[in-house]
Each structure stands twice: as structure tokens, then as C-alpha cells.
Write a protein that holds these residues in place. Structure first.
Motif, short mmCIF file in Angstrom:
data_model
loop_
_atom_site.label_atom_id
_atom_site.label_comp_id
_atom_site.label_asym_id
_atom_site.label_seq_id
_atom_site.Cartn_x
_atom_site.Cartn_y
_atom_site.Cartn_z
N ALA A 122 58.14 -12.93 -17.90
CA ALA A 122 59.54 -13.25 -18.20
C ALA A 122 59.98 -14.54 -17.51
CB ALA A 122 60.46 -12.10 -17.79
N LEU A 123 59.14 -15.07 -16.62
CA LEU A 123 59.51 -16.31 -15.94
C LEU A 123 58.84 -17.52 -16.59
CD1 LEU A 123 59.22 -15.07 -12.26
CD2 LEU A 123 61.29 -15.33 -13.62
N SER A 124 58.08 -17.29 -17.66
CA SER A 124 57.28 -18.38 -18.21
C SER A 124 58.06 -19.25 -19.20
CB SER A 124 56.02 -17.82 -18.89
OG SER A 124 56.42 -16.93 -19.91
N ALA A 125 59.21 -18.79 -19.71
CA ALA A 125 60.04 -19.63 -20.59
C ALA A 125 61.38 -19.84 -19.90
CB ALA A 125 60.23 -18.94 -21.95
N PRO A 126 61.93 -21.07 -19.94
CA PRO A 126 63.12 -21.38 -19.15
C PRO A 126 64.32 -20.47 -19.45
CG PRO A 126 62.16 -23.38 -20.08
CD PRO A 126 61.39 -22.23 -20.63
N GLY A 127 64.60 -20.21 -20.74
CA GLY A 127 65.77 -19.38 -21.09
C GLY A 127 65.62 -17.97 -20.57
N LEU A 128 64.41 -17.45 -20.77
CA LEU A 128 64.11 -16.09 -20.30
C LEU A 128 64.25 -16.01 -18.78
CD1 LEU A 128 60.80 -14.79 -21.93
CD2 LEU A 128 62.82 -13.46 -21.36
N ALA A 129 63.71 -17.00 -18.09
CA ALA A 129 63.73 -16.99 -16.63
C ALA A 129 65.17 -17.04 -16.12
CB ALA A 129 62.93 -18.18 -16.09
N ARG A 130 66.01 -17.83 -16.80
CA ARG A 130 67.42 -17.93 -16.40
C ARG A 130 68.10 -16.57 -16.56
NH1 ARG A 130 67.99 -22.48 -18.92
NH2 ARG A 130 68.76 -21.54 -20.82
N ARG A 131 67.83 -15.94 -17.70
CA ARG A 131 68.45 -14.63 -17.99
C ARG A 131 68.00 -13.59 -16.96
NH1 ARG A 131 72.75 -12.87 -19.13
NH2 ARG A 131 73.15 -11.54 -20.90
N ALA A 132 66.69 -13.63 -16.65
CA ALA A 132 66.15 -12.68 -15.68
C ALA A 132 66.79 -12.91 -14.31
CB ALA A 132 64.63 -12.84 -15.58
N GLY A 133 66.92 -14.20 -13.92
CA GLY A 133 67.50 -14.53 -12.62
C GLY A 133 68.94 -14.03 -12.51
N GLU A 134 69.72 -14.23 -13.58
CA GLU A 134 71.12 -13.76 -13.58
C GLU A 134 71.18 -12.24 -13.41
OE1 GLU A 134 72.56 -16.94 -17.00
OE2 GLU A 134 72.56 -14.80 -17.47
N ALA A 135 70.33 -11.56 -14.17
CA ALA A 135 70.35 -10.09 -14.11
C ALA A 135 69.98 -9.60 -12.70
CB ALA A 135 69.39 -9.52 -15.15
N GLY A 160 49.84 -22.46 -14.33
CA GLY A 160 50.14 -23.88 -14.17
C GLY A 160 51.50 -24.27 -14.72
N ALA A 161 52.24 -23.34 -15.34
CA ALA A 161 53.52 -23.69 -15.97
C ALA A 161 54.48 -24.27 -14.93
CB ALA A 161 54.14 -22.45 -16.63
N PRO A 162 55.20 -25.36 -15.30
CA PRO A 162 56.07 -26.03 -14.33
C PRO A 162 57.13 -25.07 -13.77
CG PRO A 162 56.11 -27.16 -16.47
CD PRO A 162 55.23 -25.97 -16.62
N GLY A 163 57.26 -25.05 -12.45
CA GLY A 163 58.32 -24.26 -11.81
C GLY A 163 58.00 -22.78 -11.69
N LEU A 164 56.88 -22.33 -12.29
CA LEU A 164 56.60 -20.88 -12.30
C LEU A 164 56.36 -20.34 -10.90
CD1 LEU A 164 56.14 -18.26 -13.88
CD2 LEU A 164 53.74 -18.90 -14.11
N ARG A 165 55.57 -21.07 -10.12
CA ARG A 165 55.23 -20.55 -8.79
C ARG A 165 56.49 -20.39 -7.93
NH1 ARG A 165 51.48 -18.98 -5.76
NH2 ARG A 165 49.88 -19.15 -7.34
N GLU A 166 57.39 -21.37 -7.99
CA GLU A 166 58.63 -21.29 -7.21
C GLU A 166 59.46 -20.10 -7.67
OE1 GLU A 166 57.51 -23.98 -8.79
OE2 GLU A 166 56.89 -25.17 -7.06
N ALA A 167 59.51 -19.90 -9.00
CA ALA A 167 60.30 -18.78 -9.55
C ALA A 167 59.71 -17.45 -9.10
CB ALA A 167 60.33 -18.87 -11.07
#
Ligand code: ADP
Length: 314
Positions: A138-151, A174-181
Motif C-alpha cells: 500500500a506504500l508503493s503508489a503515492p496516492g495509496l501511501a498518502r491515504r494509508a498515512g492519513e488513516a 527500489g521505488a522512490p521514497g518507499l524505504r522512508e515510508a
């Protein structure tokens, strides 16, 4: 009773019924089966009678309806699944190679689930939930990750809890920002459910005991390591509990970890001791692999009791 929320991909899976080194050889194909790791997880939670819901997005098509019908039948609140006119529900094709390993073809990059939006329905749903289960996918696509973070933020701010299953395919890392998320989510996690080597994604420790000790010291309350046919282990400040897997004939391993997680979280939220939650989760994982199709092996309480009873007698 706690209500469990998850967020992420809902898709269908088409499965080859014979082994082969290409889809032309591995005929015939059957399906569509309801699928998506978060969908399988939440279906297992629903089958155990724990209130639950999923935030997702499907196309206004047959593949979307295959999922909606199954989730509703199994007790999942689908009010947070947006139906997107003119878009397609994701799909995956799976076959077994001659050596038993799996090969997938995914059609999810441009599918409806990749564009989960903030919707009033979804917002209202988050307010009714007090446990969040996050899958790394759920963190691999930006929109999904944002929604997950809000929840996560909103549920934790209200005193709710978070479970986290990395569930990551190596090619995603290797997806950008994934490790930090992933690190951000781990810092908020109460119950961590890695599979095998996944625990080493988050630590420099050389062995499992060191990795577990480091993560518990970082404030994760409980860790459950899934080990496929090797069973599973639970760790907390109180100590360690292990369970051997239940011997079964493995037909299809897809969904074992998600079913295991759904059962563990249901029993954990109900206040069961770790050994009880582990036993039921182990039974759910074992039952999952005996059925062809990713969500076909999720279990209700009676099926898990029967699985445990047959193991004790057997
Ligand atoms: P994941 O799908 O996340 O990689 P695993 O393959 O480790 O997860 O499976 C999750 C759990 O399901 C295991 O810890 C075990 O309890 C159960 N399980 C998986 N495979 C088998 C099997 N072949 N036989 C019996 N139980 C299994």
C-alpha cells in the motif's frame, strides 16, 4: 468490539491449473478469483466475525463485482471501496513453473486501485475504525501511501493500534521514497508481522534474535515471524512462543500470510493470549494453502477449530 481497517489493492487472479514454463503450456487457466493481499487479509478478519472495512478502488466491471460480492458475503464493510466508472479493476495471472515456484503477470499499474482518492465516504469510515492493518504494497503508489498515512495518523491519534505486514516483493524495494515510508510506518507499529527474512529489512543485526531484540527496543510491542511450512514465532517483552506448522498438502501458497495475519489480528484484538492467536493464525495459514485461488482458503471459526482438532488428534 474493535473495527479493523486496511487499505490497498483489490484485484482478481487468473490461475493456471497445470505447471509449465509459459502460460501457453500451463493450460487451462481458471478464475477470476477475488484477490489482493489487503483484500484477502480483510476477508479473513470478516470471516471470523470481527467488524472490518477496506479502503480501495475498483472499476465498474465484472472483476470489481467478483470482489465486492465476496467481501460483502464474508462480512466486510465495502463502503470505502470506490467504484470508478470507465476504469478497470486490476488483474494478475499466475502459473507454477516446473520447479513449483510461481510466475506472475500483473495488470495493476494502470488499474483503478492505483488511484485511490480521499472521499467523504472513506473519511467517515476511518472515524469508525480503531485498528489499522497496513501492507507494504500500500506504500508503493503515492496516492495509496498518502491515504494509508492519513488513516494511520487519525486512528493512532484516537488511541487506536497499528499492525504492519511488509509483504514486499523484492522488485518493489527500489521505488522512490518507499524505504522512508516503511520506516515511518514501523515507528508507529504495535504489532509487526514480517515473513522470514523480511525482518532484516529494518535492522543491521546479523541474526534473527538480534533483529527481534533491536525492534522490540525501538518500541514495537509484539513481533510475529511467519515461516511458511516452518510454522511461526511470537516475540514480546514477555518472551517467545513458537508453533510448528500443521502438516497439509500445499495446493496454492498465495494468501497464506494474509490469512495468517487476518486471524492473528482478530484474536489479538479480542484479547487472546499470544499462544492462542498464534495457534489460530497457524491454522488459518495452513488451511489457506490447501485451496486453489488466493482468497478461497480463508476460514471461519468452525473451520479453524476443526483444523486444530484434526491436528491434535492426528
Ligand atoms: P507469506 O505468504 O506472507 O510469505 P508464509 O508463507 O510464511 O507467509 O505463510 C504464513 C503462515 O501460513 C506460516 O507461518 C504458517 O503458519 C502457514 N503456512 C504457510 N505455508 C504452509 C504449509 N505449506 N503448510 C502448513 N502451514 C503453512
Amino acid at each position: 468490539m474493535s473495527k479493523v481497517l486496511t487499505v490497498g489493492e483489490v484485484l482478481v487472479e487468473i490461475v493456471a491449473t497445470t505447471r509449465g514454463d509459459g502460460f501457453r503450456e500451463a493450460q487451462p487457466l481458471i478464475g477470476p478469483f477475488p484477490s489482493g493481499a489487503p483484500a484477502i487479509f480483510i476477508d479473513q478478519v470478516g470471516k471470523l466475525g470481527t467488524p472490518c472495512a477496506i479502503l480501495s478502488r475498483v472499476g465498474d466491471d465484472d472483476f470489481g463485482r467478483v470482489n465486492l460480492d465476496r467481501l460483502v458475503a464474508d462480512g466486510v464493510d465495502v463502503s470505502g471501496i470506490e467504484i470508478a466508472p470507465g476504469e478497470s479493476t486490476g488483474s494478475a495471472f499466475v502459473r507454477y513453473r516446473e520447479d513449483g515456484s510461481r510466475a506472475f503477470v500483473y495488470n495493476i499499474t494502470h488499474a483503478a486501485c492505483g488511484r485511490i482518492n480521499t472521499t467523504p465516504g472513506g473519511d467517515a469510515l476511518i472515524e469508525t475504525c480503531d485498528h489499522m492493518h497496513l501492507m507494504g504494497t500500500a506504500l508503493s503508489a503515492p496516492g495509496l501511501a498518502r491515504r494509508a498515512g492519513e488513516a494511520i495518523e487519525r486512528i493512532k491519534a484516537r488511541g487506536g493500534t497499528l499492525s504492519f505486514d511488509p509483504n514486499l516483493r523484492p522488485e518493489m524495494l527500489g521505488a522512490p521514497g518507499l524505504r522512508e515510508a516503511l520506516e515511518r510506518v514501523l515507528g508507529q507499529t504495535d504489532l509487526f508481522l514480517p515473513s522470514g527474512e523480511e525482518i532484516f529489512l529494518f535492522t543491521k543485526a546479523q541474526d534473527e534474535a538480534g533483529a527481534v531484540a533491536e525492534l522490540l527496543a525501538r518500541g514495537i510491542g509484539e513481533i510475529v515471524i511467519k515461516r511458511g511450512s516452518g510454522g511461526a514465532s511470537h516475540f514480546s517483552a514477555e518472551g517467545r512462543t513458537d508453533v510448528d506448522s500443521i502438516p497439509v498438502e500445499e495446493i496454492d501458497p498465495t494468501g497464506a500470510g494474509d490469512s495468517f495475519g487476518g486471524a492473528f489480528v482478530s484474536f489479538w484484538l479480542a484479547g487472546a493470549p499470544p499462544a492462542t492467536a498464534l495457534a489460530y493464525a497457524n491454522a488459518a495459514g495452513a488451511r489457506a494453502v490447501t485451496r486453489l485461488g488466493p482468497m478461497e482458503g480463508t476460514s471461519n471459526r468452525a473451520e479453524l477449530d476443526a483444523m486444530l482438532a484434526s491436528h491434535v488428534e492426528g
